[in-house]
Design an enzyme around this catalytic site. Structure first.
Site, mmCIF file in Angstrom:
data_model
loop_
_atom_site.group_PDB
_atom_site.id
_atom_site.type_symbol
_atom_site.label_atom_id
_atom_site.label_comp_id
_atom_site.label_asym_id
_atom_site.label_seq_id
_atom_site.Cartn_x
_atom_site.Cartn_y
_atom_site.Cartn_z
ATOM 1 N N GLU A 42 10.252 1.560 2.056
ATOM 2 C CA GLU A 42 8.927 1.570 2.687
ATOM 3 C C GLU A 42 8.731 0.383 3.626
ATOM 4 O O GLU A 42 8.020 0.486 4.600
ATOM 5 C CB GLU A 42 7.830 1.585 1.618
ATOM 6 C CG GLU A 42 7.848 2.809 0.734
ATOM 7 C CD GLU A 42 7.579 4.107 1.496
ATOM 8 O OE1 GLU A 42 6.717 4.093 2.414
ATOM 9 O OE2 GLU A 42 8.238 5.122 1.190
ATOM 10 N N GLU A 68 0.844 -1.213 0.000
ATOM 11 C CA GLU A 68 0.000 0.000 0.000
ATOM 12 C C GLU A 68 0.875 1.257 0.000
ATOM 13 O O GLU A 68 0.645 2.205 -0.740
ATOM 14 C CB GLU A 68 -0.935 -0.027 1.212
ATOM 15 C CG GLU A 68 -1.756 1.241 1.426
ATOM 16 C CD GLU A 68 -1.615 1.774 2.836
ATOM 17 O OE1 GLU A 68 -1.074 2.893 2.983
ATOM 18 O OE2 GLU A 68 -2.031 1.083 3.794
HETATM 19 ZN ZN LIG Z 1 1.204 2.691 7.006
#
Ligand SMILES: [Zn+2]
Length: 1104
Positions: A234, A159
């Site tokens: 990330e 995401e």
């Molecule tokens: Zn997050």
């Protein structure tokens, strides 16, 4: 069944299941994004009386958006008098066809005036649901079913990662540019336990299409699946700068989840969920367990994308007043690249968890507390009992009945289960949100935190006994009526605040659609509501009693989770991680290590590289809303302010503001308690339960809060920084009702204002315990807001007062009050009585009262006589004398606050020690002196700094979940903040380097007009937002109350639009010369020790 109530619960679930948002890109309004979906709480949590943020939100920025559910202790409603929505669906009967799509189904949802078409994209197999409504706040979302198999957090990391560049949008961070330079009203992504959604909303059509293009390209063609650097940044990676250093884990999600795993409330939720779902996807953590995240390889990550991010596994949603064929065209461009993948959808099917426990299960887990040695506070436990409600689909009738039952049991402070638990004295605050029904299978959870070890088992017993009792005796008729009306009012009003309506519709339909059920059925409530009403008419509360038996009492798929404190857990986790990393390091050759050093350097270089943006159109004018002010209306001595809007669906919104400037400053910290008492202890002849039911039966909710708002001094320049002596202080009673019920609404206002029961000692002790527990959670989980309030309290009078009421020092106040309530109640009682007598001073109180009303023409006509009636009956003398005019003379609190500030809030670097694995680092100071003019350009620059330099260095490079800054033109104070930060000393160095970086940017901007334009658009986007009717009214009211002129608003906006590179330079120079800077940090003992070794020392204070 999608009400504000439901939305609140949904958001609650999203937060607690550790599913997370891309928070943090928006300076002060980072918190706005979070509020959209991360913070909403139900009745428990933030009490009604938290200080309104009017004084601490940007001067001309958007109003602080209330969470969709900022429902306070008794937000309950009446629906039966509300008419069913009569608006006819636009475009009814005209189905738009498109050669690339088959029409699967058409429908109308009269409840929301929407006509719907479900399409199937022929080539790719994608489903697309298109809703046409009259809402100009257009919404788009794309959702993939992403059930995880383990707790590596792969859906969550993905995401984050898809928004880091894609085929067409090659910059490293297009999401950031959207936030920086779009007019969006909502832009975010959510990871659920079983799905991932990407959502945008905008009122500007061109902007809307641009956002869709960026998102669609991102999800289908992300750079992240070909470039391992994204997963590293990330998700997680090993970091090493020099050969002799220890290896460390870094990564945005890794650190975000460390923050989540530091919170006992989150840990409890996770254990509860995993305990009732031992066999299916809900039994693992889609957000990621920090100890498991480093098991995820890049190959598995890329494989997860190719498996689940296929159009055939997607559900695409549109709502709003835009053109349907354009929607279909845009999506066809992306979907057309793919052939159908028939195995995709069955491959992501969620398995049902069978109800297979024959006996209830008990689970125990540790949570971290700090070791303060002897004499520390007694250790407390958390306990929660949980049920899996269904292992087959429920009918619409079952669903609405459960929703109402949940409200009957837990919805207000007077609801039986909640009330019984709180009054038992077994714990400090409620845990568990009652019903959760956003996933395929619904659950119900209830328990307490702050429980002594010997009481843990009693909590479960009490929950069971209470349920048994209700199942036998049923609910009182008026309780059922109040809860029914509450749910119905919310369903019909459909007031989602700043949360886009289209997004609410999407989340509602997705709760069925994502499980292959009919997407539009989930939005319809008329038929099941009528069915439930007739069942109640026939058998009273039997339907609820049967449900308690079937779903709870006779359901043995139940677990009780107990969390117990561990003083060594934090240390053990740290050691374990260190050992793990040491082992990895030992196993690597020098060559391997050099490889990591090179990669670390390469990642940092890439992260620091520049992107180039593009510019778009933006509105030039400030939006003004109607306002009409009548002083001394009907000779009452009271000022009435009216906002007449186009339509408010027959609902009147009212606020009575009552002056509280007569209260001595030393009693101000008990105002939050006082306002809560007004709502929760009953009033006059009504006990707490009867009052709550009366509110529930006749109104759409009532709440009480305190407002402290800085105002423009008469004769002073409006754009100059104020000395902070001029402000207004009001107690605000706010409520809503249908226009035929305003007599009742006003009568409740009057009752709680005059006659709230101040003497219920037991209830007050219970409230204080709960608020102590809530404050501790806030300090631990939202340390950035605590740090910010602390910094501001050192420089600004209003900041100081706010801190007293809701900052870290208010925890001490609550503890003292708790002590006084237990051991010397008469003294506390007389303080409270004095407070009320002062507020209702016969001579001056009418002059300090303002009645603010929002409605449409029909509403105003209908309520006229009840307004007049209310005004004449209010307390006080209509011919009394005038209050002091705080627009020309200083507020009485100001002088005393200044003295106290010098003594109790000296400008020093402070550290607040709590058990946590992450830090919240704040630093700030005075950027503009009192009397200096502040230009609108400052909001562009501070936003640029927050979304650019801070994001890049604190989040991307530093690995924190968020980094922002906040500047307030009114008081001239600037602050830097970080959120869930792995660093402490290093972050302060980043802050100290900001002015230099800003100077460099100012120079670049001289030759790069695009960068400047992007920064300006972003700042304008922050200033405009879609507001609900009551928000429009209260925004205009606040503008008037603070004496902010429309000319000044337009001037400020013009200055924003005309921002020049020289403004950046000037700001940077001020930042460099920041006067008297100081820090406030919330972190762990070990992090402060490390910071001290790096030369950053703090005056430390143990908080828990
Ligand atoms: Zn997050």
């Amino acid at each position: 069944m999608f009400s504000a109530w439901k939305l609140a619960k949904m958001a609650f679930l999203v937060r607690l299941s550790a599913t997370h948002l891309l928070l943090g890109r928006r300076g002060a309004s980072a918190f706005r994004v979070v509020v959209g979906a991360d913070v909403p709480r139900r009745s428990f949590g933030i009490p009604a009386s938290v200080v309104q943020t009017s004084a601490i939100v940007g001067r001309f920025g958007p109003p602080s958006s209330p969470s969709p559910s900022s429902s306070t202790s008794s937000t309950t409603c009446l629906g039966s008098t509300l008419e069913a929505s009569s608006s006819s669906p636009p475009l009814a009967g005209t189905v738009v066809e498109h050669p690339s799509y088959d029409v699967v189904q058409t429908d109308t949802i009269p409840e929301y005036g929407a006509s719907c078409t479900l399409y199937r994209h022929r080539k790719s197999g994608a489903e697309l649901l298109s809703l046409s409504t009259d809402d100009d706040n257009k919404c788009f979302g794309i959702t993939f079913r992403t059930p995880p198999r383990d707790s590596t957090g792969v859906p969550h990391i993905l995401e984050h990662s898809v928004l880091c560049g894609s085929r067409k949008y090659t910059t490293k961070d297009p999401f950031v540019q959207l936030l920086q330079g779009s007019l969006q009203t909502f832009l975010n992504a959510f990871t659920y336990p079983d799905r991932t959604c990407y959502v945008v909303a905008s009122q500007n059509t061109k902007d809307f299409y641009n956002l869709i293009n960026v998102y669609s390209d991102a999800v289908f063609h992300p750079r992240a699946v070909t470039d391992p650097m994204v997963h590293a940044q990330e998700g997680w990676h090993l970091e090493l700068e020099r050969l002799d250093d220890p290896l460390t884990y870094k990564g945005v999600v890794y650190n975000e989840m460390k923050g989540v795993y530091s919170s006992p409330d989150s840990l409890l939720q996770r254990e509860a969920q995993q305990s009732i779902f031992p066999d299916n996807a809900y039994g693992v953590d889609s957000g990621g367990d920090p100890s498991v995240i480093p098991d995820l390889t890049f190959e598995e990550f890329a494989e997860f994308h190719s498996k689940y991010y296929h159009p055939a596994n997607s559900r695409i949603f549109f709502a709003g007043d835009d053109d349907v064929s354009r929607r279909l065209d845009i999506m066809d461009e992306y979907l057309g690249d793919f052939d159908d993948s028939p195995e995709s959808r069955p491959g992501s099917k969620i398995e049902w968890q069978r109800k297979r426990y024959v006996e209830p299960v008990t689970v125990r887990h540790p949570y971290p507390v700090s070791d303060k040695g002897e004499g520390g506070e007694p250790d407390t436990h958390l306990t929660m009992t949980n049920w899996l409600l269904n292992d087959r689909p429920m009918t619409a009738m079952e669903e609405i009945t459960l929703t109402v039952l949940d409200h009957l049991l837990t919805g207000t402070t007077s609801s039986i289960l909640r009330k019984t638990l709180m009054e038992s004295g077994l714990g400090e605050a409620i845990t568990g949100g009652g019903l959760s029904d956003e996933l395929m299978q619904a659950t119900f959870s209830m328990g307490l935190k702050g429980v002594k070890p010997e009481n843990v088992n009693k909590v479960e017993e009490l929950v069971m006994d209470t349920l048994k009792k209700v199942a036998e005796e049923g609910f009182p008729e008026d309780a059922v009526a109040a809860s029914m009306n509450t749910i119905e009012f919310q369903l019909r009003e459909f007031n989602t605040g700043s949360f886009p309506k289209g997004l609410s519709l999407m989340l509602g339909s997705m709760s069925k659609w994502v499980y292959d059920q009919n997407p539009t059925e989930a939005l319809k409530f008329e038929a099941p509501l009528a069915e439930l009403k007739s069942s109640i008419a026939k058998d009273g509360s039997r339907v609820f009693q049967d449900m308690i038996r079937e779903f709870l009492l006779e359901n043995s798929h139940r677990t009780t989770v107990e969390m117990f404190p561990s003083k060594t857990l934090e240390e053990e986790q740290l050691t374990e991680e260190k050992e793990r990393l040491a082992k990895i390091k030992a196993s690597l050759s020098e060559e391997d290590l050099q490889g990591i050093i090179d990669k670390t350097a390469e990642l940092k270089r890439l992260q620091a590289a520049e992107d180039s943006p593009e510019a778009r159109d933006h509105p030039q004018e400030v939006t003004e809303y109607p306002i009409r002010v009548t002083e001394n209306e009907s000779n009452s001595g009271v000022t009435v302010v009216r906002h007449e809007l186009g339509s408010t669906s027959g609902i009147a919104y009212a606020t009575l503001a009552v002056d509280v400037s007569g209260i001595p400053l030393e009693d101000v910290p008990i105002l939050p308690l006082f306002t809560r008492i007004m709502m929760e202890t009953g009033a006059g002849e009504y006990d707490s339960v009867a009052l709550s039911r009366r509110i529930g039966m006749h109104t759409g909710g009532v709440s009480v809060s305190t407002m402290i708002a800085g105002v423009n001094q008469e004769g002073a320049a409006e754009d100059a920084v104020t000395g902070g002596e001029h402000f207004v202080t009001k107690l605000m009673i706010t409520g809503k009702s249908t226009s035929d019920k305003t007599d009742e609404l006003f009568s409740i206002f009057d009752l709680i204002l005059r006659d709230a029961n101040l003497d219920s000692q037991a209830k007050i002790i219970e409230m204080l315990r709960e608020s102590k527990s809530d404050k501790e959670s806030t300090i631990q989980g939202s340390g950035h807001s605590i740090a910010n309030a602390r910094i501001r309290s050192r420089y600004s009078v209003i900041g100081y007062i706010n801190e007293m009421m809701s900052g870290v020092s208010s925890l001490d106040t609550v503890k003292e009050l708790l002590d006084q309530a237990k051991n010397d109640f008469p003294t506390l009682l007389s303080r409270l009585e004095n407070m009320r007598n002062t507020i209702l001073d016969k001579n001056t109180c009418r002059d300090g009262m303002i009645l603010d009303l929002t409605g449409d023409a029909a509403v105003f006509e209908k309520i006229e006589s009840s307004v007049e009636n209310f005004l004449t009956k209010l307390p006080g003398d209509s011919q009394g004398s005038k209050l002091q005019n705080f627009y020309s003379v200083p507020h009485p609190w100001a002088e005393y606050a200044k003295e106290k500030m010098a003594a109790s809030a000296p400008v020093v670097d402070e550290g607040f020690v709590v058990p946590t694995q992450v830090s919240y680092v704040g630093k700030g100071g005075r950027l503009f002196e009192v009397g200096e003019a502040v230009s609108g350009s400052t909001s562009v620059v501070s936003r640029f700094l927050g979304t650019g330099y801070m994001w890049d260095n604190v989040r991307v490079i530093g690995g924190a979940y968020g980094g922002f800054c906040q500047f307030q033109p009114r008081d001239g104070i600037f602050s830097f903040l970080s959120y869930r930060d792995p660093n402490l000393a290093g972050t302060i160095d980043v802050y100290d380097g900001a002015s230099q970086a800003l100077l460099a940017s100012a120079k670049d901007m001289e030759t790069d007009p695009d960068a400047l334009a992007t920064a300006i658009i972003g700042a304008i986007g922050d200033m405009d937002g879609a507001l609900s009717p009551n928000q429009k009214g209260s925004l205009q009211f606040k503008r008037w109350l603070t004496r902010e002129s429309p000319e000044q608003r337009q001037k400020f906006r013009d200055e924003v639009l005309n921002t020049k590179p020289s403004d950046f330079k000037e700001f940077a120079e001020r930042l460099k010369a920041l006067k008297d800077p100081s820090s406030a940090v919330v972190s762990s003992k070990s992090a402060f020790e490390d910071a001290s070794k790096a030369g950053k020392t703090f005056a430390l204070k143990d908080i828990m």
